[in-house]
Design a protein around this motif. Sequence first.
Motif: not given
Length: 148
Positions: A19-30, A32-44
């Motif tokens: 795979v060369m690059s990922e579709p931008w919609a998939n990157i946005v979703e990734k 978005r999901e990471l925000r729910s996994l981390e502490n407040d500062a990392f989430r920001v």
Amino acid sequence: MEMLIARFDRNKPSSHTSVMSEPWANIVEKFRELRSLENDAFRVATSGIEQIASSVAEGPLKGALFGWTSMHDLCIQQSDVRPYSGPYLRISPLSSGSVEFRYIDTAIAHRQWQRVEPANRAVERLQMFLEQLRWVAPVSNAASSSAA
């Protein structure tokens, strides 16, 4: 002994093509999901990177920039070639809540262009980087206001 010769057709991707690059919609979703996994500062910080990915996905840069993700980082390059095969911009969330921008064009870390920005300035920093390196043609205010 029979020798096998692989034949590659540039118009037909094979099962061995990476795979060369990922579709931008998939990157946005990734991000978005990471925000729910981390502490407040990392989430920001992750939210700032999500804003970058969204601005690319929803704007005129969508076809001009190519991205992929690596752990918590967003990587962007000018051409759709194999990741890490040439110069690229790595955008990383920091535990402080800031976002690090690092242009990887050499293996020598102290020679790499690097900036740290507050998450709310991440999109602005990307735009400045793109203008500075002339990766894309600048969009004039007249052109953008006439499109509205």
